[in-house]
Design a protein around this motif. Structure first.
Motif, mmCIF file in Angstrom:
data_model
loop_
_atom_site.group_PDB
_atom_site.id
_atom_site.type_symbol
_atom_site.label_atom_id
_atom_site.label_comp_id
_atom_site.label_asym_id
_atom_site.label_seq_id
_atom_site.Cartn_x
_atom_site.Cartn_y
_atom_site.Cartn_z
ATOM 1 N N GLN A 96 0.806 -1.215 0.000
ATOM 2 C CA GLN A 96 0.000 0.000 0.000
ATOM 3 C C GLN A 96 0.848 1.277 0.000
ATOM 4 O O GLN A 96 0.316 2.373 -0.141
ATOM 5 C CB GLN A 96 -0.957 0.011 1.202
ATOM 6 C CG GLN A 96 -0.297 0.333 2.539
ATOM 7 C CD GLN A 96 0.380 -0.824 3.233
ATOM 8 O OE1 GLN A 96 0.699 -1.843 2.623
ATOM 9 N NE2 GLN A 96 0.622 -0.694 4.524
ATOM 10 N N ALA A 97 2.172 1.141 0.134
ATOM 11 C CA ALA A 97 3.048 2.311 0.172
ATOM 12 C C ALA A 97 2.923 3.121 -1.118
ATOM 13 O O ALA A 97 2.855 2.577 -2.212
ATOM 14 C CB ALA A 97 4.494 1.876 0.381
ATOM 15 N N LYS A 98 2.888 4.438 -0.962
ATOM 16 C CA LYS A 98 2.798 5.353 -2.111
ATOM 17 C C LYS A 98 4.151 5.569 -2.781
ATOM 18 O O LYS A 98 4.225 5.994 -3.923
ATOM 19 C CB LYS A 98 2.268 6.707 -1.647
ATOM 20 C CG LYS A 98 0.875 6.663 -1.089
ATOM 21 C CD LYS A 98 0.485 8.046 -0.598
ATOM 22 C CE LYS A 98 -0.822 8.026 0.146
ATOM 23 N NZ LYS A 98 -1.121 9.352 0.719
ATOM 24 N N GLY A 99 5.204 5.296 -2.060
ATOM 25 C CA GLY A 99 6.563 5.479 -2.566
ATOM 26 C C GLY A 99 7.543 4.837 -1.608
ATOM 27 O O GLY A 99 7.152 4.319 -0.566
ATOM 28 N N ILE A 100 8.819 4.876 -1.968
ATOM 29 C CA ILE A 100 9.856 4.237 -1.155
ATOM 30 C C ILE A 100 11.061 5.166 -1.048
ATOM 31 O O ILE A 100 11.476 5.768 -2.040
ATOM 32 C CB ILE A 100 10.321 2.903 -1.778
ATOM 33 C CG1 ILE A 100 9.136 1.957 -1.952
ATOM 34 C CG2 ILE A 100 11.411 2.257 -0.930
ATOM 35 C CD1 ILE A 100 9.477 0.712 -2.747
ATOM 36 N N ILE A 101 11.610 5.255 0.137
ATOM 37 C CA ILE A 101 12.887 5.935 0.370
ATOM 38 C C ILE A 101 13.894 4.856 0.723
ATOM 39 O O ILE A 101 13.698 4.102 1.679
ATOM 40 C CB ILE A 101 12.804 6.939 1.531
ATOM 41 C CG1 ILE A 101 11.819 8.052 1.200
ATOM 42 C CG2 ILE A 101 14.192 7.490 1.864
ATOM 43 C CD1 ILE A 101 11.527 8.964 2.373
#
Length: 75
Positions: A51-56
């Motif tokens: 469900q993450a919108k993005g990743i760092i």
């Protein structure tokens, strides 16, 4: 430049890596080195946080490790 806020919450952690789903929906992943279990661990974190919108990917102070493990992570 977008503003980034970091809120400390419990991490899923091993000595080499940790992850945290931030309140804004961004998955934060920190690697301090690339160890034999890193690629498998990363795969599990990504699956658990679809469900993450993005990743760092935080590689600050990463001392390196096994080059073939880094290659596995990038695949």
């Amino acid at each position: 430049v977008k503003r980034v806020e970091v809120i400390c919450r419990p991490f899923a952690t091993t000595p080499e890596q940790r992850s945290q789903l931030l309140p804004n929906g961004i998955l934060y992943i920190r690697f301090t080195e690339f160890a034999p279990n890193t690629a498998r661990w990363l795969e599990a974190q990504l699956a658990a946080n679809r469900q993450a919108k993005g990743i760092i990917f935080d590689l600050r102070d990463n001392g390196g490790g096994l080059l073939n493990i880094l290659s596995d992570c990038l695949q």
